[in-house]
Design a protein around this motif. Structure first.
Motif, PDB file in Angstrom:
ATOM      1  N   GLN A 105       0.692  -0.994  -0.003  1.00  0.00           N
ATOM      2  CA  GLN A 105       0.218  -0.030  -0.001  1.00  0.00           C
ATOM      3  C   GLN A 105       0.952   1.165  -0.033  1.00  0.00           C
ATOM      4  N   GLU A 106       0.462   2.215  -0.856  1.00  0.00           N
ATOM      5  CA  GLU A 106       1.472   3.330  -1.164  1.00  0.00           C
ATOM      6  C   GLU A 106       0.614   4.472  -1.280  1.00  0.00           C
ATOM      7  N   LEU A 107       0.934   5.647  -0.581  1.00  0.00           N
ATOM      8  CA  LEU A 107       0.301   7.284  -1.163  1.00  0.00           C
ATOM      9  C   LEU A 107       1.062   7.693  -2.293  1.00  0.00           C
ATOM     10  N   PRO A 108       0.197   8.351  -3.096  1.00  0.00           N
ATOM     11  CA  PRO A 108       0.990   9.093  -4.150  1.00  0.00           C
ATOM     12  C   PRO A 108       1.988   9.865  -3.704  1.00  0.00           C
ATOM     13  N   LEU A 109       3.099   9.838  -4.570  1.00  0.00           N
ATOM     14  CA  LEU A 109       4.044  10.949  -4.453  1.00  0.00           C
ATOM     15  C   LEU A 109       3.536  12.364  -4.749  1.00  0.00           C
ATOM     16  N   ILE A 110       2.927  12.407  -6.011  1.00  0.00           N
ATOM     17  CA  ILE A 110       2.386  13.355  -6.666  1.00  0.00           C
ATOM     18  C   ILE A 110       1.204  13.004  -7.652  1.00  0.00           C
ATOM     19  N   TYR A 111       0.183  13.688  -7.968  1.00  0.00           N
ATOM     20  CA  TYR A 111      -0.777  13.528  -8.971  1.00  0.00           C
ATOM     21  C   TYR A 111      -1.221  14.645  -9.352  1.00  0.00           C
ATOM     22  N   GLY A 112      -1.953  14.459 -10.469  1.00  0.00           N
ATOM     23  CA  GLY A 112      -2.689  15.667 -11.133  1.00  0.00           C
ATOM     24  C   GLY A 112      -3.289  15.227 -12.508  1.00  0.00           C
ATOM     25  N   LYS A 200      11.119  20.531  -6.104  1.00  0.00           N
ATOM     26  CA  LYS A 200      12.467  20.557  -6.054  1.00  0.00           C
ATOM     27  C   LYS A 200      12.630  21.595  -4.778  1.00  0.00           C
ATOM     28  N   HIS A 201      12.039  22.535  -4.753  1.00  0.00           N
ATOM     29  CA  HIS A 201      12.185  23.194  -3.609  1.00  0.00           C
ATOM     30  C   HIS A 201      10.865  22.993  -2.213  1.00  0.00           C
ATOM     31  N   LYS A 202       9.894  22.732  -2.670  1.00  0.00           N
ATOM     32  CA  LYS A 202       8.803  22.144  -1.649  1.00  0.00           C
ATOM     33  C   LYS A 202       9.026  20.953  -0.972  1.00  0.00           C
ATOM     34  N   SER A 203       9.669  20.095  -1.835  1.00  0.00           N
ATOM     35  CA  SER A 203      10.112  18.907  -0.891  1.00  0.00           C
ATOM     36  C   SER A 203      11.051  18.039  -1.945  1.00  0.00           C
ATOM     37  N   PRO A 204      12.450  18.293  -1.333  1.00  0.00           N
ATOM     38  CA  PRO A 204      13.512  17.912  -1.999  1.00  0.00           C
ATOM     39  C   PRO A 204      13.703  16.452  -2.043  1.00  0.00           C
ATOM     40  N   GLU A 205      13.279  15.716  -0.769  1.00  0.00           N
ATOM     41  CA  GLU A 205      13.358  14.441  -0.726  1.00  0.00           C
ATOM     42  C   GLU A 205      12.163  13.603  -1.806  1.00  0.00           C
ATOM     43  N   ALA A 206      11.072  14.065  -1.976  1.00  0.00           N
ATOM     44  CA  ALA A 206      10.280  13.625  -2.995  1.00  0.00           C
ATOM     45  C   ALA A 206      10.594  13.849  -4.254  1.00  0.00           C
ATOM     46  N   PHE A 207      11.374  14.973  -4.721  1.00  0.00           N
ATOM     47  CA  PHE A 207      11.921  15.161  -5.938  1.00  0.00           C
ATOM     48  C   PHE A 207      13.010  14.237  -6.199  1.00  0.00           C
ATOM     49  N   LYS A 208      13.769  13.993  -5.441  1.00  0.00           N
ATOM     50  CA  LYS A 208      14.851  12.871  -5.320  1.00  0.00           C
ATOM     51  C   LYS A 208      14.265  11.691  -5.818  1.00  0.00           C
ATOM     52  N   LEU A 210      11.513  10.845  -7.412  1.00  0.00           N
ATOM     53  CA  LEU A 210      10.956  11.063  -8.599  1.00  0.00           C
ATOM     54  C   LEU A 210      11.916  11.042  -9.659  1.00  0.00           C
ATOM     55  N   LEU A 211      13.157  11.707  -9.573  1.00  0.00           N
ATOM     56  CA  LEU A 211      14.286  11.822 -10.643  1.00  0.00           C
ATOM     57  C   LEU A 211      14.650  10.149 -10.572  1.00  0.00           C
ATOM     58  N   ASN A 212      14.552   9.470  -9.475  1.00  0.00           N
ATOM     59  CA  ASN A 212      15.112   8.046  -9.352  1.00  0.00           C
ATOM     60  C   ASN A 212      14.820   7.240 -10.391  1.00  0.00           C
ATOM     61  N   LEU A 213      13.293   7.559 -10.957  1.00  0.00           N
ATOM     62  CA  LEU A 213      12.378   6.587 -11.833  1.00  0.00           C
ATOM     63  C   LEU A 213      12.981   6.733 -13.252  1.00  0.00           C
ATOM     64  N   GLU A 214      12.651   5.708 -14.035  1.00  0.00           N
ATOM     65  CA  GLU A 214      12.986   5.449 -15.382  1.00  0.00           C
ATOM     66  C   GLU A 214      12.372   6.494 -16.212  1.00  0.00           C
ATOM     67  N   ASP A 215      13.010   6.834 -17.353  1.00  0.00           N
ATOM     68  CA  ASP A 215      12.162   7.881 -18.227  1.00  0.00           C
ATOM     69  C   ASP A 215      12.173   7.724 -19.617  1.00  0.00           C
ATOM     70  N   ALA A 276      -1.295   9.352 -11.332  1.00  0.00           N
ATOM     71  CA  ALA A 276      -0.343   9.701 -10.100  1.00  0.00           C
ATOM     72  C   ALA A 276       0.814   8.872 -10.314  1.00  0.00           C
ATOM     73  N   VAL A 277       1.698   9.184  -9.426  1.00  0.00           N
ATOM     74  CA  VAL A 277       3.167   8.737  -9.364  1.00  0.00           C
ATOM     75  C   VAL A 277       3.379   7.926  -7.954  1.00  0.00           C
ATOM     76  N   TYR A 278       3.634   6.525  -7.907  1.00  0.00           N
ATOM     77  CA  TYR A 278       3.879   5.723  -6.777  1.00  0.00           C
ATOM     78  C   TYR A 278       5.213   5.172  -6.837  1.00  0.00           C
ATOM     79  N   PRO A 279       6.357   5.734  -6.263  1.00  0.00           N
ATOM     80  CA  PRO A 279       7.615   5.135  -6.634  1.00  0.00           C
ATOM     81  C   PRO A 279       7.918   3.765  -6.503  1.00  0.00           C
ATOM     82  N   MET A 280       7.501   3.276  -5.219  1.00  0.00           N
ATOM     83  CA  MET A 280       7.761   1.863  -5.032  1.00  0.00           C
ATOM     84  C   MET A 280       6.873   0.825  -5.885  1.00  0.00           C
TER      85      MET A 280
END
Length: 560
Positions: A105-112, A200-208, A210-215, A276-280
Motif C-alpha cells: 500500500q502506497e500513497l502517491p508521491l504526486i498526482y494531477g 524541487k524546493h517544496k520537498s527535495p526528498e520527494a523530488f529525488k 521522482l528523478l530516480n525513476l526510469e524515463d 499519479a506517481v507511486y515510486p515503489m
C-alpha cells in the motif's frame, strides 16, 4: 532437552508406541530450532514471527507492537528490489505470497490531471459539474475549480501563486456543444509536470525519488507527442512562467518520467480521473499473464494485491495492457507507451496459450486460423496453420484498426447491435478472436444492466444467452487473467446474477423443485462470495457490487 525427551517418552507410552522414535524426534527438534530467532526488542530467543514479512522474531505480541511503532511498519515487506538485464529494476517475492494477500500500500508521491482531460477542479480533482453559464474560476489564476473552497487546497496553492505572479490566466470555458461531444482540454498537459518541478524546493526528498525513476526520454524524444511538448510545455515553463533554471531536457525528462511510471487513478464515486506517481509501485514489472494487480482506495493509495499464489523468489508483476487485446495489439501499445518489447509466455506463443486472440479464420481453406509466424516480431508474416495462405503484418494491423473503429462506433444502447456484429463476422472471426471477446464482454454488461434488459425484464432466452457468454469468458479468463482479477470478478458477478434469475424463473414455472432451486442458489452464492472477495480491495467497485446485490434481492421477492 532431557525434559523434552521425557515428555516424548510419556507420549509414546500413552499411545503404546513400540519404540521411541529417536531419529524422528531429532529431525523434528532440528526443524523447531531452525524456526527460532532472537526477539527484535529484547533479544531473547523467540519463535513468534512477523506474519507479514516473516523475517523478524518476537517473544510476544507486546514486543511485536512496540517494534511495529518503532519502525518495523515501514520496513515490513514481502518483496525486495532486484535487477537484471531483461527487466531492469523490479520487485521479487521474499517469501511465499497467498492469493488475495495485499503486497503493498502506497500513497502517491504526486498526482494531477492527465495530458488531455475533461475539465476538472485543480483543487480536489473532481470532474467539474455542468454550470448554468460558466465554470467557477480561481480568482488568481482563472483555472476552473469547484468553488471558493478549492482555491486554498494544498495541491493548487503553489502553482496558483506562480501563475498569478506571472499574470497568466487560464482560458478554459464551458461550451455546451464541446462538452456534449466529450472533448478534452489539452491545456491540462502542463499542470502535473509543473507540480513535479515545484517539488524541487517544496520537498527535495520527494523530488529525488521522482528523478530516480526510469524515463526512456531518448526513445520518446522524436515522437509526435514530444514534439508537441517541446512547443507547448517547454514554452509554458520557460517563457510564460519564467522558470529559466530548467533546461528543455530537464522539463521533457520529467514529462517522460510521468509517461513511463504514472498510474491512471479512477475514483467514480468522486468523479475523479487523474494520473499519479507511486515510486515503489513503479518498480512492478509488466507481464501479460500477471500475478498481481493494482487497485486504488478512497485515500488514493495504490493497493497491490496478489491475483494468484506467488512463490518465494518469483518476480511480482502487474499488467500494463488489457487482457482481451491480441499479442500484436498489446506489444504495439507497450512499445509506444512504455518503450519496451514484451517477451512473456503469452507473447512468445503464436497461439496465445491456446486462445488465438489475434488469429482470424483463413479465407482460403475456411478451416485453419491465420497466426503470426513469429509473434515477437511485430512485422512478421502471418500464415494459415493448415494451408499456404499468408498475410502481411500490415494487413493484419489495418484489419484490426478497421474492426476496432467499427466496434467503437457501435450503438451500445441495446445488445442487438453487438449481437449483429458477431453475426456479421462469424465467417471471419472465430469465437475467441480479440474483437469477438470484447463484444461478448460488453454484452454481459448490457444484459441485465440497461433499460429494457434489466434482469426482471429479460426473457428466458436472454438470460440463457448471458449465462452462455459468462461461461465462455470465464474459460478465457482462467487462461489469460486468472485468479483474483477484476475481469474474472466482473464475470462472476454477472454469472451469479443471471443464474439466480434463471433459477427463480424455472422454479416459478414449475421446472425446478424447491430442493433443486436451493442447490442452484447455493452455487450462485459461491460465485458471489468469490466475486466479492476479488472486489473488496476496490472500494468503488465493491460499493457498486453491493448495489447490484441489493437490486437483485428486490427482484428475487419470492418465497423459496
Amino acid at each position: 532437552m532431557k525434559w523434552t525427551i521425557a515428555c516424548w517418552s510419556l507420549i509414546t507410552q500413552t499411545f503404546k508406541f513400540k519404540s521411541f522414535p529417536v531419529r524422528f524426534f531429532s529431525r523434528t527438534w532440528q526443524r523447531i530450532m531452525t524456526n527460532v530467532g532472537k526477539c527484535a526488542v529484547c533479544g531473547t530467543y523467540a519463535s513468534l514471527k512477523c506474519i507479514a514479512c516473516k523475517k523478524v522474531y518476537y517473544c510476544g505480541k507486546e514486543h511485536q507492537k512496540i517494534h511495529w511503532k518503532k519502525g518495523h511498519k515501514s520496513d515490513c515487506k514481502c518483496y525486495e528490489i532486484a535487477s537484471n538485464e531483461l527487466l531492469g529494476r523490479h520487485l521479487r517475492a521474499t517469501r511465499d505470497i497467498k492469493c488475495g494477500e495485499i503486497i503493498m500500500q502506497e500513497l502517491p508521491l504526486i498526482y494531477g490531471p492527465k495530458v488531455a482531460s475533461a475539465p476538472l477542479c485543480l483543487g480536489c480533482h473532481s470532474k467539474l459539474p455542468i454550470p448554468d453559464n460558466n465554470y467557477y474560476k480561481c480568482r488568481k489564476c482563472a483555472w476552473p475549480l469547484c468553488g471558493p473552497d478549492c482555491e486554498s487546497r494544498e495541491d493548487h496553492i503553489d502553482e496558483c501563486e506562480l501563475m498569478s505572479s506571472r499574470n497568466f490566466t487560464a482560458k478554459i470555458d464551458y461550451i455546451p456543444s464541446k462538452q456534449e461531444m466529450g472533448k478534452k482540454e489539452s491545456a491540462y498537459c502542463v499542470i502535473l509536470p509543473l507540480r513535479c518541478l515545484l517539488l524541487k524546493h517544496k520537498s527535495p526528498e520527494a523530488f529525488k525519488k521522482l528523478l530516480n525513476l526510469e524515463d526512456h526520454l531518448q526513445e520518446r524524444i522524436d515522437t509526435p507527442l514530444y514534439k508537441v511538448l517541446k512547443a507547448n510545455l517547454v514554452t509554458f515553463i520557460k517563457i510564460i512562467l519564467g522558470m529559466n533554471e530548467w533546461s528543455e531536457e530537464d522539463i521533457l525528462r520529467v514529462a517522460a518520467i510521468l509517461d513511463t511510471n504514472a498510474f491512471e487513478v479512477r475514483q467514480p464515486a468522486k468523479e475523479r480521473k487523474v494520473r499519479a506517481v507511486y515510486p515503489m509501485a513503479a518498480m512492478f514489472s509488466h507481464n501479460c499473464i500477471s500475478n498481481a494487480r493494482p487497485a486504488f482506495n478512497e485515500l488514493m493509495q495504490i493497493v497491490c494485491i496478489a491475483k494468484t499464489e506467488i512463490a518465494k523468489g518469483d518476480v511480482i508483476s502487474i499488467s500494463y495492457t488489457q487482457p482481451l487485446k491480441s499479442t500484436l495489439m498489446r506489444r504495439l501499445h507497450l512499445a509506444q507507451a512504455k518503450c519496451f518489447d514484451c517477451v512473456c509466455n503469452r507473447c512468445k506463443d503464436p497461439t496465445e496459450l491456446g486462445i488465438f486472440a489475434g488469429a482470424i479464420l483463413c479465407s482460403r481453406c475456411k478451416v485453419g486460423k491465420i497466426i503470426s509466424t513469429n509473434p515477437l516480431d511485430n512485422s512478421a508474416v502471418w500464415q494459415c496453420q493448415l494451408c499456404p495462405h499468408k498475410l502481411s503484418a500490415k494487413q493484419i494491423n489495418l484489419g484490426n484498426a478497421a474492426l476496432q473503429e467499427e466496434l467503437n462506433s457501435l450503438n451500445k444502447s441495446s445488445p442487438r447491435f453487438l449481437e449483429e456484429f458477431l453475426l456479421r463476422y462469424r465467417d471471419t472471426l472465430h469465437e475467441k478472436n480479440t474483437h469477438v471477446l470484447q463484444v461478448k464482454y460488453a454484452l454481459i454488461q448490457l444484459y441485465g444492466n440497461i433499460s429494457g434488459f434489466y434482469l426482471h425484464e429479460m426473457n428466458d432466452a436472454a438470460i440463457k444467452r448471458k449465462i452462455e457468454l459468462c461461461l465462455e469468458l470465464l474459460e478465457v479468463a482462467d487462461v489469460i487473467d486468472a485468479g483474483w482479477s477484476i475481469f474474472r470478478g466482473n464475470i462472476l458477478m454477472d454469472l451469479q446474477e443471471a443464474s439466480v434469475m434463471q433459477a427463480k424463473n424455472e422454479y416459478l414455472n414449475g421446472l425446478l423443485t424447491r430442493e433443486a432451486v436451493q442447490e442452484k442458489l447455493a452455487e450462485a452464492m459461491q460465485l458471489l462470495n468469490e466475486a466479492m472477495n476479488i472486489m473488496k480491495v476496490n472500494s468503488d467497485v465493491e460499493s457498486l457490487s453491493f448495489e447490484r446485490i441489493q437490486r437483485l434481492a428486490k427482484e428475487l421477492d419470492v418465497d423459496i
